[in-house]
Motif scaffolding. Structure first.
Motif, PDB file in Angstrom:
ATOM      1  N   GLN A 250      44.462  48.229  40.385  1.00 10.49           N
ATOM      2  CA  GLN A 250      43.859  48.852  39.218  1.00 10.49           C
ATOM      3  C   GLN A 250      44.614  49.379  37.958  1.00 10.49           C
ATOM      4  O   GLN A 250      44.104  49.169  36.932  1.00 10.49           O
ATOM      5  CB  GLN A 250      43.347  50.222  39.944  1.00 10.49           C
ATOM      6  CG  GLN A 250      42.611  51.127  39.160  1.00 10.49           C
ATOM      7  CD  GLN A 250      41.192  50.532  38.934  1.00 10.49           C
ATOM      8  OE1 GLN A 250      40.287  50.300  39.931  1.00 10.49           O
ATOM      9  NE2 GLN A 250      40.820  50.176  37.585  1.00 10.49           N
ATOM     10  N   PHE A 251      46.079  49.732  38.141  1.00 11.93           N
ATOM     11  CA  PHE A 251      46.715  50.034  36.926  1.00 11.93           C
ATOM     12  C   PHE A 251      47.053  48.789  36.130  1.00 11.93           C
ATOM     13  O   PHE A 251      47.108  48.989  34.863  1.00 11.93           O
ATOM     14  CB  PHE A 251      48.095  50.605  37.496  1.00 11.93           C
ATOM     15  CG  PHE A 251      47.971  52.211  37.589  1.00 11.93           C
ATOM     16  CD1 PHE A 251      47.763  53.018  36.701  1.00 11.93           C
ATOM     17  CD2 PHE A 251      48.114  52.741  38.879  1.00 11.93           C
ATOM     18  CE1 PHE A 251      47.680  54.372  36.593  1.00 11.93           C
ATOM     19  CE2 PHE A 251      48.245  54.166  38.987  1.00 11.93           C
ATOM     20  CZ  PHE A 251      47.785  54.898  37.928  1.00 11.93           C
ATOM     21  N   ALA A 252      47.223  47.645  36.928  1.00 11.29           N
ATOM     22  CA  ALA A 252      47.552  46.374  36.094  1.00 11.29           C
ATOM     23  C   ALA A 252      46.370  46.128  35.433  1.00 11.29           C
ATOM     24  O   ALA A 252      46.223  45.443  34.181  1.00 11.29           O
ATOM     25  CB  ALA A 252      48.010  45.383  37.280  1.00 11.29           C
ATOM     26  N   PHE A 253      45.105  46.149  35.978  1.00 10.83           N
ATOM     27  CA  PHE A 253      43.895  45.856  35.106  1.00 10.83           C
ATOM     28  C   PHE A 253      43.700  46.716  34.111  1.00 10.83           C
ATOM     29  O   PHE A 253      43.373  46.481  32.852  1.00 10.83           O
ATOM     30  CB  PHE A 253      42.715  45.875  36.029  1.00 10.83           C
ATOM     31  CG  PHE A 253      41.279  45.395  35.325  1.00 10.83           C
ATOM     32  CD1 PHE A 253      40.938  44.346  35.593  1.00 10.83           C
ATOM     33  CD2 PHE A 253      40.706  46.621  34.978  1.00 10.83           C
ATOM     34  CE1 PHE A 253      39.759  43.794  34.725  1.00 10.83           C
ATOM     35  CE2 PHE A 253      39.291  46.249  34.152  1.00 10.83           C
ATOM     36  CZ  PHE A 253      38.742  44.856  34.002  1.00 10.83           C
ATOM     37  N   LEU A 254      43.724  48.108  34.033  1.00 12.57           N
ATOM     38  CA  LEU A 254      43.591  49.079  33.197  1.00 12.57           C
ATOM     39  C   LEU A 254      44.367  48.815  31.850  1.00 12.57           C
ATOM     40  O   LEU A 254      44.167  48.726  30.833  1.00 12.57           O
ATOM     41  CB  LEU A 254      43.794  50.469  33.834  1.00 12.57           C
ATOM     42  CG  LEU A 254      42.719  51.078  34.537  1.00 12.57           C
ATOM     43  CD1 LEU A 254      43.221  52.367  35.249  1.00 12.57           C
ATOM     44  CD2 LEU A 254      41.486  51.038  34.048  1.00 12.57           C
ATOM     45  N   GLY A 255      45.764  48.625  32.302  1.00 13.86           N
ATOM     46  CA  GLY A 255      46.708  48.274  31.123  1.00 13.86           C
ATOM     47  C   GLY A 255      46.725  46.914  30.536  1.00 13.86           C
ATOM     48  O   GLY A 255      47.144  46.833  29.282  1.00 13.86           O
ATOM     49  N   ALA A 256      46.225  45.834  31.197  1.00 10.74           N
ATOM     50  CA  ALA A 256      46.282  44.684  30.660  1.00 10.74           C
ATOM     51  C   ALA A 256      44.906  44.279  29.765  1.00 10.74           C
ATOM     52  O   ALA A 256      45.081  43.196  29.140  1.00 10.74           O
ATOM     53  CB  ALA A 256      46.395  43.554  31.637  1.00 10.74           C
ATOM     54  N   VAL A 257      43.856  45.114  29.824  1.00  9.05           N
ATOM     55  CA  VAL A 257      42.826  44.676  29.123  1.00  9.05           C
ATOM     56  C   VAL A 257      43.135  44.693  27.382  1.00  9.05           C
ATOM     57  O   VAL A 257      43.606  45.886  27.092  1.00  9.05           O
ATOM     58  CB  VAL A 257      41.682  45.768  29.327  1.00  9.05           C
ATOM     59  CG1 VAL A 257      40.536  45.221  28.355  1.00  9.05           C
ATOM     60  CG2 VAL A 257      41.194  45.382  30.830  1.00  9.05           C
TER      61      VAL A 257
END
Length: 533
Positions: A250-257
């Motif tokens: 979840q954190f990886a997705f939120l930060g990489a967009v």
């Protein structure tokens, strides 16, 4: 079918843990982070913590029940042991709906990702084409074949597949964190956002759906080599490992967009067909996109395979209670597989994917989450009832602070059901209440006359609970019909559900039979019966 036989004790701790983890890391990792961000924005990680806490509570309850009475399809059988045929029937019916649909969700997830490069399969918005349906049904038939020959082959195959599919999310996390933009965590634009969005994400984005997989260690308990030790450990390990993985994802997705993709907020993010693959493509990481596409076949397929087998155990267990056709409790002597129940599992899974309005991943997830948690919420009541009526039963794992944790688990389960919303609960609970006509059909006349009064006395609380959940779902703030407004604003609607759940918990515990009716003819745990019964 072969002559009736018994289950084979072939599964060790690693197998049981990977059955749970393999179910938890399925299609959920491919879609849930994007869906949760649309509901809750940058606070989606809070939704994961709420979901994890709720399922750890529920899992601990079943750790005691599963180690004490390892039964195939235990979720269906424990309620009947403590509360009789009415409760057993209702939970069995809901379990049939919940379990049989998950394999359909998983093959839908495979088709959804595959459709990005094979457009003839259909789209996420329009659903599958005829070729897409053939593709999904072919996958379900493959799952049946993998389950048909022996539980040992199935278990070892699943352990290998789970190991493989666990690696791809790890790779995705590592790579995406190298593109982390802290400013993304301040972006608004979720729908509905705020506390309502956080709670709604738990039930509808795929978060609770992902954690549902912990149950596999219980459902396969009769086939465990050392169930008293391994079932509790497998439940706890699967939930904890799954929580860590999903928080990182979840954190990886939120930060990489990319910032440009967030111009209209989280609710309008365009990564919907294949969220992680689309994200990797937007970042120019084509090799990661291709790996994700491969895993989009492996992860949901592995989970679908597990759930088709799990549905088989549920149908077996329901037949074992006497409230479903006895033919489905026959176990093939050579393979240790209830093959009749396995065939029915395939048929039910196919039925779930055929209606066009149920072919969308997120729509199915809401239904399955509510239905499955409805089968879980009875566990805390069964546990407290057995502590009260049968303190002499051996408990290899004993839940400490049960008098506090057990009602808390029931409240958590009730909230997840409530957050699924009016539309979902009307379908599931309405269908279940209507199905009561079948309850009478499966009871012979003598049995009906003898048990009607006593079983309705021990089970009427559950019928009233279902009606209560329907009423508060309509009055509350979640998934109302278009144009409808909530009568009870959030968070007060959730408070009312929590208070009501506490009342129903103690009503349910005090309605239990004075002497539980635990079957003494389970083919797979003679030593346990000798010790406990």
């Amino acid at each position: 079918m072969g002559r009736p036989g018994g289950f084979k004790k072939s599964l060790n701790l690693l197998d049981l843990t990977f059955l749970g983890l393999g179910s938890i890391i399925g299609s959920g990792w491919l879609f849930a982070a994007a869906n949760a961000a649309a509901f809750a924005g940058s606070y989606a990680w809070v939704s994961w913590l709420i979901g994890a806490f709720a399922f750890i509570l529920i899992g601990l309850v079943y750790a005691e029940l599963g180690s004490m009475m390892p039964r195939s399809g235990g979720f269906v059988r424990y309620p009947q042991y403590t509360h009789g045929s009415l409760v057993g029937y209702l939970i069995g019916f809901i379990a049939m709906l919940a379990y049989s649909s998950v394999a359909g969700i998983e093959v839908e997830a495979v088709r959804g990702y595959a459709a990005t490069w094979w457009t003839a399969l259909g789209t996420k918005t329009a659903g599958p084409t005829f070729i897409g349906y053939v593709f999904e049904i072919a996958l379900l038939v493959l799952f049946l074949l993998l389950n048909y020959w022996s539980v040992n082959v199935f278990g070892k195959f699943n352990t290998v597949i789970t190991t493989i599919k666990f690696l791809v999310p790890i790779i995705a996390v590592i790579v995406l964190f190298t593109h982390f933009h802290p400013a993304n965590l301040s972006v608004k634009g979720a729908n509905p956002g705020g506390a309502s969005g956080i709670f709604e994400a738990v039930s509808l984005s795929g978060i609770a759906f992902a954690f549902l997989g912990f149950r596999q260690a219980v459902d396969f308990g009769a086939e465990a080599k050392r169930p008293q030790r391994d079932i509790p450990l497998a439940i706890i390990f699967a939930i904890l490992l799954g929580t860590v993985m999903y928080l990182l994802l979840q954190f990886a997705f939120l930060g990489a967009v990319p910032a440009a993709a967030l111009a209209k907020g989280w609710a309008n993010l365009s990564f919907v067909q294949a969220p992680y693959a689309d994200l990797a493509k937007s970042l120019g990481i084509l090799w990661l996109m291709n790996i994700i596409f491969v895993d989009a076949v492996i992860s949901p397929s592995g989970t679908g395979n597990i759930y088709l087998s799990g549905t088989t155990r549920v149908l077996f267990a329901w037949a074992k209670t006497g409230l479903f056709y006895s033919w489905f409790q026959k176990v093939d002597a050579r393979t240790g597989i209830p093959r009749g129940a396995l065939w029915l599992s395939l048929v039910l899974s196919v039925i779930w994917i055929l209606p066009a309005h149920l072919s969308f991943w997120q729509g199915l997830v809401g239904n399955v989450t509510s239905a499955t948690v409805l089968t879980y919420m009875i566990g805390p009541i069964s546990l407290a009832s057995l502590r009260k009526t049968s303190p002499e039963l051996e408990r290899p794992f004993r839940l400490k602070a049960m008098s506090f944790l057990s009602p808390l688990a029931f409240i958590a389960a009730s909230l997840i059901i409530f957050w699924s919303g009016w539309t979902t609960n009307l379908e599931i609970l309405g269908m279940t209440l209507v199905s009561l006509v079948l309850y009478f059909a499966f009871m012979d006349k003598d049995g009906l006359r003898q048990r009607l009064r006593s079983d309705w006395k021990t089970g009427s609380w559950l019928v009233v609970y279902f009606v209560f959940m329907l009423i508060v779902s309509r009055l509350g703030n979640y998934q109302l019909p278009a144009g409808a407004k909530p009568i009870i604003a959030s968070p007060w609607d959730s408070v009312i559900v929590a208070v009501g759940a506490l009342i129903f918990y103690y009503w349910g515990v005090n309605s239990a039979m004075a002497q539980p009716e635990i079957d003494a003819d389970d083919e797979s745990d003679e030593e346990l019966k000798a010790a406990n019964l």
